[in-house]
Design a protein around this motif. Structure first.
Motif, short mmCIF file in Angstrom:
data_model
loop_
_atom_site.label_atom_id
_atom_site.label_comp_id
_atom_site.label_asym_id
_atom_site.label_seq_id
_atom_site.Cartn_x
_atom_site.Cartn_y
_atom_site.Cartn_z
N THR A 102 0.91 -1.23 0.07
CA THR A 102 0.04 0.11 -0.18
C THR A 102 0.76 1.27 -0.16
OG1 THR A 102 -1.81 -1.20 1.05
CG2 THR A 102 -1.71 1.31 1.40
N ALA A 103 1.73 1.17 0.69
CA ALA A 103 2.75 2.45 1.05
C ALA A 103 3.55 2.84 -0.22
CB ALA A 103 3.83 2.42 2.12
N LEU A 104 4.19 1.66 -1.10
CA LEU A 104 4.79 1.90 -2.23
C LEU A 104 3.84 2.28 -3.31
CD1 LEU A 104 7.39 0.98 -3.97
CD2 LEU A 104 5.83 -1.00 -4.70
N THR A 105 2.44 1.60 -3.72
CA THR A 105 1.72 1.94 -4.55
C THR A 105 1.20 3.45 -4.45
OG1 THR A 105 -0.14 0.70 -3.75
CG2 THR A 105 1.46 -0.44 -5.24
N GLU A 106 0.89 3.80 -3.44
CA GLU A 106 0.41 5.13 -3.12
C GLU A 106 1.28 6.29 -3.66
OE1 GLU A 106 -0.99 5.36 1.02
OE2 GLU A 106 -3.12 4.40 0.40
N GLN A 107 2.46 5.81 -2.98
CA GLN A 107 3.58 6.86 -3.45
C GLN A 107 4.18 6.87 -4.88
OE1 GLN A 107 7.30 8.35 -1.06
NE2 GLN A 107 8.27 6.68 -2.33
N ARG A 108 4.07 5.53 -5.45
CA ARG A 108 4.36 5.43 -7.08
C ARG A 108 3.10 6.26 -7.61
NH1 ARG A 108 8.39 1.62 -8.32
NH2 ARG A 108 9.89 2.03 -6.68
#
Length: 207
Positions: free
Chosen positions: A96-102
């Motif tokens: 979740t953290a990765l995809t939200e930032q990406r």
């Protein structure tokens, strides 16, 4: 002595004003790109920046140079938005953290990436900036998903990393957005694809 003391501040002031004007002109190009305008003639850029057409070409040799400076400026702006991501903890938290930032970064970089694609011969600095972004994005994947990647034997580890890299970079994002998905839908697709890749790797037999 007095003349040199007064000349230096005056020169510094002109340099600072010149820098500010260049940035204002580059930001005008970015604002046009953000409005999905594919072309930005000098007159339109000058009007948006609040300067004369002559001043545009005083600071930039041609529109290609201006486009490249604007692209680099956008990449620098987006770099400041990158925050540390969790490298430990539940997999879902990390996904979740990765995809939200990406999603946020890739949506922001889209106008600049499209501008680069329209340049006939992007300058080495622009090409290098794009390459560094891709390399950094790949490195972040190895950190965020170390728990899943590191136990895998080769070539399974490289296959998983390549897959994760492919679905979390701009090309995939642009495909989803161009297909009609909203930013939130595209982010959801990215997250679901990442989960699928990770789940598949967990079922890969060792050896």
């Amino acid at each position: 002595m007095k003349r040199s003391e007064t000349a230096a501040p005056a020169a510094d002031g002109r340099t600072e004003r010149g820098r500010q004007t260049r940035e204002k002109i580059a930001d005008a190009v970015l604002s046009l790109l953000d409005e999905n305008q594919a072309h930005f003639p000098a007159d339109k850029v000058a009007e948006r920046a609040g300067v004369s057409r002559r001043l545009v070409f005083h600071h930039f040799a041609d529109m290609a140079e201006l486009a490249e400076v604007a692209v680099n400026r956008r990449l620098e702006q987006l770099a400041t938005q990158i925050r540390p991501l969790p490298t430990e903890g539940p997999q879902e938290l990390r996904v979740t953290a990765l995809t939200e930032q990406r999603a946020r970064i890739l949506e922001g970089v889209t106008p600049a990436r499209l501008a680069v694609m329209r340049l006939e011969n992007p300058s080495p600095p622009v090409q290098e900036a794009v390459r560094q972004m891709l390399d950094f994005a790949r490195l972040r994947l190895t950190q965020v998903f170390a728990a899943e990647l590191d136990p895998l034997p080769e070539p399974a580890r490289s296959d998983l990393l390549n897959g994760l890299d492919a679905v979390t970079t701009w090309s995939a994002w642009h495909h989803w957005r161009s297909s009609g998905q909203s930013p939130e839908e595209a982010r959801h697709t990215m997250a679901a694809t990442v989960r699928t890749l990770l789940a598949g790797a967990e079922r890969t037999p060792e050896g």
